[in-house]
Design a protein around this motif. Structure first.
Motif, PDB file in Angstrom:
ATOM      1  N   MET A 253       0.851  -1.163   0.000  1.00 56.51           N
ATOM      2  CA  MET A 253       0.000   0.000   0.000  1.00 56.51           C
ATOM      3  C   MET A 253       0.904   1.236   0.000  1.00 56.51           C
ATOM      4  N   HIS A 254       0.481   2.265  -0.714  1.00 54.04           N
ATOM      5  CA  HIS A 254       1.219   3.526  -0.777  1.00 54.04           C
ATOM      6  C   HIS A 254       0.463   4.604  -0.033  1.00 54.04           C
ATOM      7  N   ARG A 255       1.193   5.454   0.622  1.00 56.21           N
ATOM      8  CA  ARG A 255       0.599   6.584   1.330  1.00 56.21           C
ATOM      9  C   ARG A 255       0.665   7.803   0.418  1.00 56.21           C
ATOM     10  N   THR A 256      -0.426   8.561   0.394  1.00 58.61           N
ATOM     11  CA  THR A 256      -0.459   9.792  -0.393  1.00 58.61           C
ATOM     12  C   THR A 256      -1.232  10.846   0.379  1.00 58.61           C
ATOM     13  N   GLN A 257      -1.109  12.056  -0.036  1.00 53.67           N
ATOM     14  CA  GLN A 257      -1.814  13.144   0.620  1.00 53.67           C
ATOM     15  C   GLN A 257      -2.549  13.947  -0.444  1.00 53.67           C
ATOM     16  N   ILE A 258      -3.800  14.270  -0.177  1.00 52.01           N
ATOM     17  CA  ILE A 258      -4.599  15.076  -1.100  1.00 52.01           C
ATOM     18  C   ILE A 258      -5.261  16.197  -0.336  1.00 52.01           C
ATOM     19  N   GLN A 259      -5.619  17.231  -1.060  1.00 51.05           N
ATOM     20  CA  GLN A 259      -6.358  18.343  -0.457  1.00 51.05           C
ATOM     21  C   GLN A 259      -7.775  18.311  -1.007  1.00 51.05           C
ATOM     22  N   LEU A 260      -8.739  18.428  -0.108  1.00 46.48           N
ATOM     23  CA  LEU A 260     -10.149  18.379  -0.479  1.00 46.48           C
ATOM     24  C   LEU A 260     -10.819  19.677  -0.071  1.00 46.48           C
ATOM     25  N   ASP A 261     -11.741  20.151  -0.901  1.00 51.32           N
ATOM     26  CA  ASP A 261     -12.495  21.319  -0.475  1.00 51.32           C
ATOM     27  C   ASP A 261     -13.437  20.889   0.648  1.00 51.32           C
ATOM     28  N   GLU A 262     -13.938  21.846   1.389  1.00 53.13           N
ATOM     29  CA  GLU A 262     -14.735  21.565   2.584  1.00 53.13           C
ATOM     30  C   GLU A 262     -15.982  20.740   2.268  1.00 53.13           C
ATOM     31  N   ARG A 263     -16.650  21.061   1.190  1.00 48.33           N
ATOM     32  CA  ARG A 263     -17.893  20.362   0.826  1.00 48.33           C
ATOM     33  C   ARG A 263     -17.637  18.884   0.535  1.00 48.33           C
ATOM     34  N   LEU A 264     -16.572  18.586  -0.209  1.00 50.98           N
ATOM     35  CA  LEU A 264     -16.238  17.201  -0.526  1.00 50.98           C
ATOM     36  C   LEU A 264     -15.794  16.453   0.722  1.00 50.98           C
ATOM     37  N   PHE A 265     -14.979  17.085   1.554  1.00 50.34           N
ATOM     38  CA  PHE A 265     -14.523  16.438   2.783  1.00 50.34           C
ATOM     39  C   PHE A 265     -15.703  16.090   3.690  1.00 50.34           C
ATOM     40  N   GLU A 266     -16.641  17.016   3.852  1.00 45.86           N
ATOM     41  CA  GLU A 266     -17.800  16.762   4.703  1.00 45.86           C
ATOM     42  C   GLU A 266     -18.647  15.620   4.149  1.00 45.86           C
ATOM     43  N   ALA A 267     -18.799  15.547   2.818  1.00 46.52           N
ATOM     44  CA  ALA A 267     -19.571  14.462   2.206  1.00 46.52           C
ATOM     45  C   ALA A 267     -18.892  13.114   2.467  1.00 46.52           C
ATOM     46  N   ILE A 268     -17.575  13.071   2.341  1.00 47.65           N
ATOM     47  CA  ILE A 268     -16.831  11.837   2.600  1.00 47.65           C
ATOM     48  C   ILE A 268     -16.920  11.466   4.074  1.00 47.65           C
ATOM     49  N   ARG A 269     -16.780  12.445   4.937  1.00 47.75           N
ATOM     50  CA  ARG A 269     -16.836  12.198   6.381  1.00 47.75           C
ATOM     51  C   ARG A 269     -18.204  11.663   6.789  1.00 47.75           C
ATOM     52  N   GLU A 270     -19.259  12.234   6.243  1.00 47.81           N
ATOM     53  CA  GLU A 270     -20.609  11.767   6.560  1.00 47.81           C
ATOM     54  C   GLU A 270     -20.838  10.344   6.049  1.00 47.81           C
ATOM     55  N   GLN A 271     -20.355  10.058   4.848  1.00 48.15           N
ATOM     56  CA  GLN A 271     -20.479   8.699   4.296  1.00 48.15           C
ATOM     57  C   GLN A 271     -19.711   7.708   5.169  1.00 48.15           C
ATOM     58  N   SER A 272     -18.531   8.091   5.607  1.00 44.09           N
ATOM     59  CA  SER A 272     -17.721   7.234   6.469  1.00 44.09           C
ATOM     60  C   SER A 272     -18.444   6.938   7.764  1.00 44.09           C
ATOM     61  N   PHE A 273     -19.059   7.952   8.340  1.00 41.17           N
ATOM     62  CA  PHE A 273     -19.805   7.788   9.585  1.00 41.17           C
ATOM     63  C   PHE A 273     -20.972   6.823   9.389  1.00 41.17           C
ATOM     64  N   ARG A 274     -21.706   6.999   8.297  1.00 40.73           N
ATOM     65  CA  ARG A 274     -22.848   6.113   8.018  1.00 40.73           C
ATOM     66  C   ARG A 274     -22.398   4.665   7.842  1.00 40.73           C
ATOM     67  N   GLU A 275     -21.242   4.466   7.212  1.00 43.78           N
ATOM     68  CA  GLU A 275     -20.733   3.115   6.965  1.00 43.78           C
ATOM     69  C   GLU A 275     -19.995   2.546   8.167  1.00 43.78           C
ATOM     70  N   GLY A 276     -19.665   3.388   9.129  1.00 45.10           N
ATOM     71  CA  GLY A 276     -18.859   2.933  10.256  1.00 45.10           C
ATOM     72  C   GLY A 276     -17.441   2.640   9.819  1.00 45.10           C
ATOM     73  N   SER A 277     -16.944   3.423   8.887  1.00 42.33           N
ATOM     74  CA  SER A 277     -15.627   3.214   8.297  1.00 42.33           C
ATOM     75  C   SER A 277     -14.760   4.448   8.525  1.00 42.33           C
TER      76      SER A 277
END
Length: 81
Positions: free
Chosen positions: A1-25
């Motif tokens: 596995m490779h580690r990388t870093q990306i920058q996300l705008d606030e709207r995209l980050f919040e959408a990903i964070r909410e999806q993660s919470f719903r999935e328990g991931s």
């Protein structure tokens, strides 16, 4: 596995964070699954469930900001030790 870093705008980050919470991931796991689906690579391995997500509640100085300001909070805890 490779580690990388990306920058996300606030709207995209919040959408990903909410999806993660719903999935328990984790956020990273959600991003990996989305990228694999985008590139038609299928779902690699079992999903790790993080049942402890949101199981506690922050209290005290900086409550509610620890996820975003964890480095500053950690440095503060060391100087006030």
């Amino acid at each position: 596995m490779h580690r990388t870093q990306i920058q996300l705008d606030e709207r995209l980050f919040e959408a990903i964070r909410e999806q993660s919470f719903r999935e328990g991931s984790s956020v990273a796991g959600t991003v990996r699954r989305a990228l694999r689906a985008s590139f038609s690579l299928g779902d690699y391995g079992a999903r790790t469930k993080f049942s402890f997500i949101a199981s506690g509640r922050s209290r005290g100085k900086g409550s509610g900001t620890i996820a975003r300001l964890h480095d500053d909070a950690f440095a503060d805890s060391l100087t006030n030790f």
